[in-house]
Write an enzyme that holds these catalytic residues in place. Structure first.
Site, PDB file in Angstrom:
ATOM      1  N   HIS A  93     -15.783   3.526   4.408  1.00 45.42           N
ATOM      2  CA  HIS A  93     -14.359   3.886   4.249  1.00 45.42           C
ATOM      3  C   HIS A  93     -13.695   3.349   2.995  1.00 45.42           C
ATOM      4  O   HIS A  93     -12.474   3.258   2.938  1.00 45.42           O
ATOM      5  CB  HIS A  93     -13.541   3.484   5.493  1.00 45.42           C
ATOM      6  CG  HIS A  93     -14.079   4.067   6.756  1.00 45.42           C
ATOM      7  ND1 HIS A  93     -13.845   5.374   7.108  1.00 45.42           N
ATOM      8  CD2 HIS A  93     -14.880   3.559   7.719  1.00 45.42           C
ATOM      9  CE1 HIS A  93     -14.474   5.626   8.246  1.00 45.42           C
ATOM     10  NE2 HIS A  93     -15.111   4.541   8.635  1.00 45.42           N
ATOM     11  N   GLN A  94     -14.482   2.991   1.984  1.00 48.47           N
ATOM     12  CA  GLN A  94     -13.860   2.568   0.720  1.00 48.47           C
ATOM     13  C   GLN A  94     -13.522   3.810  -0.101  1.00 48.47           C
ATOM     14  O   GLN A  94     -14.380   4.663  -0.335  1.00 48.47           O
ATOM     15  CB  GLN A  94     -14.802   1.663  -0.086  1.00 48.47           C
ATOM     16  CG  GLN A  94     -14.151   1.133  -1.364  1.00 48.47           C
ATOM     17  CD  GLN A  94     -15.077   0.182  -2.145  1.00 48.47           C
ATOM     18  OE1 GLN A  94     -16.267   0.111  -1.886  1.00 48.47           O
ATOM     19  NE2 GLN A  94     -14.502  -0.531  -3.094  1.00 48.47           N
ATOM     20  N   HIS A 108     -10.583  -4.603  -2.810  1.00 49.66           N
ATOM     21  CA  HIS A 108      -9.235  -4.851  -2.293  1.00 49.66           C
ATOM     22  C   HIS A 108      -9.297  -5.261  -0.836  1.00 49.66           C
ATOM     23  O   HIS A 108     -10.125  -4.786  -0.077  1.00 49.66           O
ATOM     24  CB  HIS A 108      -8.337  -3.623  -2.475  1.00 49.66           C
ATOM     25  CG  HIS A 108      -8.938  -2.354  -1.960  1.00 49.66           C
ATOM     26  ND1 HIS A 108      -9.886  -1.638  -2.652  1.00 49.66           N
ATOM     27  CD2 HIS A 108      -8.733  -1.678  -0.806  1.00 49.66           C
ATOM     28  CE1 HIS A 108     -10.236  -0.568  -1.963  1.00 49.66           C
ATOM     29  NE2 HIS A 108      -9.560  -0.571  -0.828  1.00 49.66           N
ATOM     30  N   PHE A 109      -8.403  -6.150  -0.485  1.00 47.16           N
ATOM     31  CA  PHE A 109      -8.279  -6.632   0.886  1.00 47.16           C
ATOM     32  C   PHE A 109      -6.955  -6.111   1.442  1.00 47.16           C
ATOM     33  O   PHE A 109      -5.912  -6.258   0.814  1.00 47.16           O
ATOM     34  CB  PHE A 109      -8.262  -8.161   0.929  1.00 47.16           C
ATOM     35  CG  PHE A 109      -9.574  -8.813   0.590  1.00 47.16           C
ATOM     36  CD1 PHE A 109     -10.059  -8.803  -0.716  1.00 47.16           C
ATOM     37  CD2 PHE A 109     -10.321  -9.445   1.571  1.00 47.16           C
ATOM     38  CE1 PHE A 109     -11.265  -9.408  -1.039  1.00 47.16           C
ATOM     39  CE2 PHE A 109     -11.533 -10.060   1.259  1.00 47.16           C
ATOM     40  CZ  PHE A 109     -12.010 -10.038  -0.042  1.00 47.16           C
ATOM     41  N   HIS A 110      -7.035  -5.524   2.617  1.00 44.79           N
ATOM     42  CA  HIS A 110      -5.833  -5.020   3.287  1.00 44.79           C
ATOM     43  C   HIS A 110      -5.273  -6.094   4.223  1.00 44.79           C
ATOM     44  O   HIS A 110      -6.036  -6.795   4.897  1.00 44.79           O
ATOM     45  CB  HIS A 110      -6.171  -3.826   4.183  1.00 44.79           C
ATOM     46  CG  HIS A 110      -6.763  -2.640   3.503  1.00 44.79           C
ATOM     47  ND1 HIS A 110      -6.033  -1.495   3.257  1.00 44.79           N
ATOM     48  CD2 HIS A 110      -8.012  -2.378   3.043  1.00 44.79           C
ATOM     49  CE1 HIS A 110      -6.813  -0.578   2.684  1.00 44.79           C
ATOM     50  NE2 HIS A 110      -8.023  -1.089   2.542  1.00 44.79           N
ATOM     51  N   ASP A 132       0.858  -1.198   0.000  1.00 41.91           N
ATOM     52  CA  ASP A 132       0.000   0.000   0.000  1.00 41.91           C
ATOM     53  C   ASP A 132       0.893   1.247   0.000  1.00 41.91           C
ATOM     54  O   ASP A 132       1.865   1.331   0.748  1.00 41.91           O
ATOM     55  CB  ASP A 132      -0.903  -0.019   1.238  1.00 41.91           C
ATOM     56  CG  ASP A 132      -2.035   0.978   1.151  1.00 41.91           C
ATOM     57  OD1 ASP A 132      -3.198   0.559   1.164  1.00 41.91           O
ATOM     58  OD2 ASP A 132      -1.751   2.202   1.077  1.00 41.91           O
ATOM     59  N   ILE A 133       0.529   2.213  -0.862  1.00 45.22           N
ATOM     60  CA  ILE A 133       1.336   3.433  -1.001  1.00 45.22           C
ATOM     61  C   ILE A 133       1.090   4.438   0.133  1.00 45.22           C
ATOM     62  O   ILE A 133       1.864   5.374   0.329  1.00 45.22           O
ATOM     63  CB  ILE A 133       1.076   4.082  -2.383  1.00 45.22           C
ATOM     64  CG1 ILE A 133       2.279   4.880  -2.852  1.00 45.22           C
ATOM     65  CG2 ILE A 133      -0.167   4.933  -2.376  1.00 45.22           C
ATOM     66  CD1 ILE A 133       2.155   5.356  -4.296  1.00 45.22           C
TER      67      ILE A 133
END
Ligand code: 5GP
Ligand code: ZN
Length: 141
Positions: free
Chosen positions: A94-95, A101-103, A36-37
């Protein structure tokens, strides 16, 4: 090979294609994973289906099957003991990026500044209501 839906304007579809660079971790037939950036902890990573869908229910099952195994490998590789797997659906949940995507978010034990902060407004359930809800949901499954 399962066919992959794509959206030319989607930032994550561009990452999968290689049009936007990323720090790739694991790539399989149906899944792409990368750092993740904007990490909220060191090692914060994302795993995404190559099939473009905004929310979880927009992506066919065959494109989701490898995601948990991918996140598990990334967690094991980093040796993280504590971590959260998170997947947000919808702006108010919060998307921010509208490609599923899965964190994988490490939760370091030596830092209260890193990792996921969760609000969990639990309430005692009314058992009669819970029973009725259970029947309603079960009836639709
Ligand atoms: P969401 O809030 O939608 O669940 O999370 C979106 C995540 O995508 C955020 O953690 C954000 O830092 C990450 N992100 C957004 N754009 C990029 C990008 O261009 N590259 C990478 N590697 N991560 C991104
Ligand atoms: Zn996409």
């Amino acid at each position: 090979m399962a066919s992959h839906n794509t959206d030319a304007n989607c930032i994550f579809c561009k990452i999968i294609k290689g049009d936007i660079p990323s720090f790739k971790l694991i790539e399989t037939e149906n899944v792409y994973s990368f750092l993740d950036i904007g990490p909220i902890a060191k090692g914060h990573a994302l795993a995404i289906p190559k099939y473009h869908g905004a929310k979880l229910h927009d992506v066919p099952d065959e494109h989701l099957g490898e995601i948990l195994a991918t996140l598990k490998k990334i967690a094991i590789a980093q040796g993280v003991e504590n971590y959260n797997i998170l997947q947000n659906n919808g702006k108010i949940a919060h998307q921010v990026v509208d490609h599923v995507h899965f964190h994988m978010i490490p939760k370091p034990s030596d830092s209260d500044k890193e990792g996921l902060v969760i609000g969990w407004p639990a309430q005692q359930a009314d058992m009669a209501e819970l029973k009725q809800l259970h029947e309603e949901i079960k009836g639709k499954l």
